[in-house]
Write a protein that holds these residues in place. Structure first.
Motif, PDB file in Angstrom:
ATOM      1  N   ALA A 154      -2.263   6.038   2.486  1.00  0.00           N
ATOM      2  CA  ALA A 154      -3.265   6.989   1.996  1.00  0.00           C
ATOM      3  C   ALA A 154      -4.631   6.309   1.895  1.00  0.00           C
ATOM      4  N   ASP A 155      -4.649   5.066   1.411  1.00  0.00           N
ATOM      5  CA  ASP A 155      -5.908   4.319   1.341  1.00  0.00           C
ATOM      6  C   ASP A 155      -6.518   4.147   2.728  1.00  0.00           C
ATOM      7  N   MET A 156      -5.696   3.812   3.719  1.00  0.00           N
ATOM      8  CA  MET A 156      -6.191   3.647   5.089  1.00  0.00           C
ATOM      9  C   MET A 156      -6.732   4.977   5.614  1.00  0.00           C
ATOM     10  N   ASN A 157      -6.012   6.064   5.364  1.00  0.00           N
ATOM     11  CA  ASN A 157      -6.462   7.389   5.815  1.00  0.00           C
ATOM     12  C   ASN A 157      -7.751   7.827   5.141  1.00  0.00           C
ATOM     13  N   ASP A 158      -8.007   7.302   3.939  1.00  0.00           N
ATOM     14  CA  ASP A 158      -9.246   7.607   3.222  1.00  0.00           C
ATOM     15  C   ASP A 158     -10.418   6.745   3.679  1.00  0.00           C
ATOM     16  N   GLY A 159     -10.173   5.888   4.672  1.00  0.00           N
ATOM     17  CA  GLY A 159     -11.253   5.085   5.230  1.00  0.00           C
ATOM     18  C   GLY A 159     -11.348   3.670   4.725  1.00  0.00           C
ATOM     19  N   HIS A 160     -10.394   3.246   3.907  1.00  0.00           N
ATOM     20  CA  HIS A 160     -10.405   1.863   3.405  1.00  0.00           C
ATOM     21  C   HIS A 160      -9.696   0.963   4.407  1.00  0.00           C
ATOM     22  N   GLN A 161     -10.225  -0.212   4.650  1.00  0.00           N
ATOM     23  CA  GLN A 161      -9.598  -1.176   5.554  1.00  0.00           C
ATOM     24  C   GLN A 161      -8.646  -2.043   4.740  1.00  0.00           C
ATOM     25  N   VAL A 162      -7.375  -1.677   4.734  1.00  0.00           N
ATOM     26  CA  VAL A 162      -6.366  -2.382   3.939  1.00  0.00           C
ATOM     27  C   VAL A 162      -5.138  -2.667   4.798  1.00  0.00           C
ATOM     28  N   ASP A 163      -4.358  -3.640   4.375  1.00  0.00           N
ATOM     29  CA  ASP A 163      -3.039  -3.823   4.970  1.00  0.00           C
ATOM     30  C   ASP A 163      -2.220  -2.584   4.621  1.00  0.00           C
ATOM     31  N   THR A 164      -1.368  -2.156   5.527  1.00  0.00           N
ATOM     32  CA  THR A 164      -0.497  -1.027   5.228  1.00  0.00           C
ATOM     33  C   THR A 164       0.960  -1.458   5.303  1.00  0.00           C
ATOM     34  N   VAL A 165       1.787  -0.766   4.541  1.00  0.00           N
ATOM     35  CA  VAL A 165       3.228  -0.986   4.516  1.00  0.00           C
ATOM     36  C   VAL A 165       3.875   0.268   5.088  1.00  0.00           C
ATOM     37  N   HIS A 166       4.941   0.080   5.863  1.00  0.00           N
ATOM     38  CA  HIS A 166       5.652   1.188   6.500  1.00  0.00           C
ATOM     39  C   HIS A 166       7.148   0.975   6.344  1.00  0.00           C
ATOM     40  N   VAL A 167       7.869   2.032   5.996  1.00  0.00           N
ATOM     41  CA  VAL A 167       9.324   1.982   5.909  1.00  0.00           C
ATOM     42  C   VAL A 167       9.861   2.882   7.017  1.00  0.00           C
ATOM     43  N   ILE A 168      10.621   2.287   7.918  1.00  0.00           N
ATOM     44  CA  ILE A 168      11.206   3.020   9.034  1.00  0.00           C
ATOM     45  C   ILE A 168      12.703   3.123   8.767  1.00  0.00           C
ATOM     46  N   ASP A 169      13.184   4.349   8.693  1.00  0.00           N
ATOM     47  CA  ASP A 169      14.590   4.583   8.367  1.00  0.00           C
ATOM     48  C   ASP A 169      15.401   4.868   9.617  1.00  0.00           C
ATOM     49  N   GLY A 170      16.611   4.372   9.606  1.00  0.00           N
ATOM     50  CA  GLY A 170      17.544   4.599  10.708  1.00  0.00           C
ATOM     51  C   GLY A 170      18.951   4.313  10.239  1.00  0.00           C
ATOM     52  N   ARG A 174       3.588 -18.943  -8.065  1.00  0.00           N
ATOM     53  CA  ARG A 174       2.325 -18.220  -7.950  1.00  0.00           C
ATOM     54  C   ARG A 174       1.496 -18.771  -6.804  1.00  0.00           C
ATOM     55  N   TRP A 175       0.588 -17.938  -6.312  1.00  0.00           N
ATOM     56  CA  TRP A 175      -0.384 -18.324  -5.299  1.00  0.00           C
ATOM     57  C   TRP A 175      -1.768 -18.161  -5.921  1.00  0.00           C
ATOM     58  N   ASN A 176      -2.460 -19.262  -6.154  1.00  0.00           N
ATOM     59  CA  ASN A 176      -3.775 -19.238  -6.797  1.00  0.00           C
ATOM     60  C   ASN A 176      -3.752 -18.445  -8.109  1.00  0.00           C
ATOM     61  N   GLY A 177      -2.625 -18.484  -8.796  1.00  0.00           N
ATOM     62  CA  GLY A 177      -2.480 -17.776 -10.065  1.00  0.00           C
ATOM     63  C   GLY A 177      -1.902 -16.375  -9.943  1.00  0.00           C
ATOM     64  N   TRP A 178      -1.798 -15.860  -8.724  1.00  0.00           N
ATOM     65  CA  TRP A 178      -1.301 -14.497  -8.500  1.00  0.00           C
ATOM     66  C   TRP A 178       0.207 -14.501  -8.293  1.00  0.00           C
ATOM     67  N   LEU A 179       0.851 -13.392  -8.643  1.00  0.00           N
ATOM     68  CA  LEU A 179       2.308 -13.267  -8.563  1.00  0.00           C
ATOM     69  C   LEU A 179       2.804 -13.034  -7.135  1.00  0.00           C
ATOM     70  N   ASP A 180       4.082 -13.311  -6.941  1.00  0.00           N
ATOM     71  CA  ASP A 180       4.784 -13.082  -5.677  1.00  0.00           C
ATOM     72  C   ASP A 180       5.929 -12.106  -5.958  1.00  0.00           C
ATOM     73  N   PRO A 181       5.629 -10.790  -6.036  1.00  0.00           N
ATOM     74  CA  PRO A 181       6.651  -9.824  -6.459  1.00  0.00           C
ATOM     75  C   PRO A 181       7.651  -9.473  -5.350  1.00  0.00           C
ATOM     76  N   HIS A 182       8.860  -9.152  -5.786  1.00  0.00           N
ATOM     77  CA  HIS A 182       9.909  -8.651  -4.905  1.00  0.00           C
ATOM     78  C   HIS A 182      10.211  -7.230  -5.376  1.00  0.00           C
ATOM     79  N   LEU A 183      10.006  -6.253  -4.503  1.00  0.00           N
ATOM     80  CA  LEU A 183      10.103  -4.838  -4.869  1.00  0.00           C
ATOM     81  C   LEU A 183      11.377  -4.203  -4.325  1.00  0.00           C
ATOM     82  N   PRO A 184      12.029  -3.344  -5.112  1.00  0.00           N
ATOM     83  CA  PRO A 184      13.162  -2.576  -4.596  1.00  0.00           C
ATOM     84  C   PRO A 184      12.651  -1.526  -3.604  1.00  0.00           C
ATOM     85  N   ILE A 185      13.520  -1.047  -2.746  1.00  0.00           N
ATOM     86  CA  ILE A 185      13.098  -0.160  -1.653  1.00  0.00           C
ATOM     87  C   ILE A 185      12.397   1.100  -2.159  1.00  0.00           C
TER      88      ILE A 185
END
Length: 128
Positions: free
Chosen positions: A48-64, A25-36
């Protein structure tokens, strides 16, 4: 490392299937590993959160595609690259410093936001 399959959330709005080691854990928070498939959902939600005007980290999946040796022959197979962008630091740090390639673990799961985001276990399974 003893991983168990649970549901996790970071905002309370959505939950995701993940594998975690409850002792790591980090400061009590989990370190999850997510399937694709869950990384794809997380990417949809963060963008969607970023597009709604929230300043958040974003995740992107690029397929090839990648070429790999299978059964003595070179074959083309689907492949994905997962990126996490920390937009808060773009102005000061620049694009190379805020873009992270998230590498899958040995089981093909992606450790996203551990040691940065406040991931917690969703009691009873579903947060949605």
């Amino acid at each position: 490392m003893a991983l168990e399959k649970i549901r996790v959330a970071v905002t309370g709005e959505y939950s995701y299937e993940a594998w975690v080691d409850q002792a790591v854990r980090w400061n009590g928070w989990l370190d999850p590993h997510l399937p694709i498939h869950e990384v794809r959902r997380l990417a949809e939600h963060t963008q969607a959160d970023m597009n709604d005007g929230h300043q958040v980290d974003t995740v992107h999946v690029i397929d090839g595609y990648e070429f790999a040796e299978e059964d003595g022959a070179t074959r083309r197979r689907a492949a994905s690259v997962v990126l996490k962008i920390s937009w808060d630091y773009l102005f000061e740090e620049g694009p190379q410093q805020v873009a992270s390639i998230v590498k899958p673990d040995n089981d093909g799961r992606y450790p996203i936001g551990g040691w940065e985001w406040t991931w917690y276990q969703v009691e009873g399974g579903e947060a949605e």
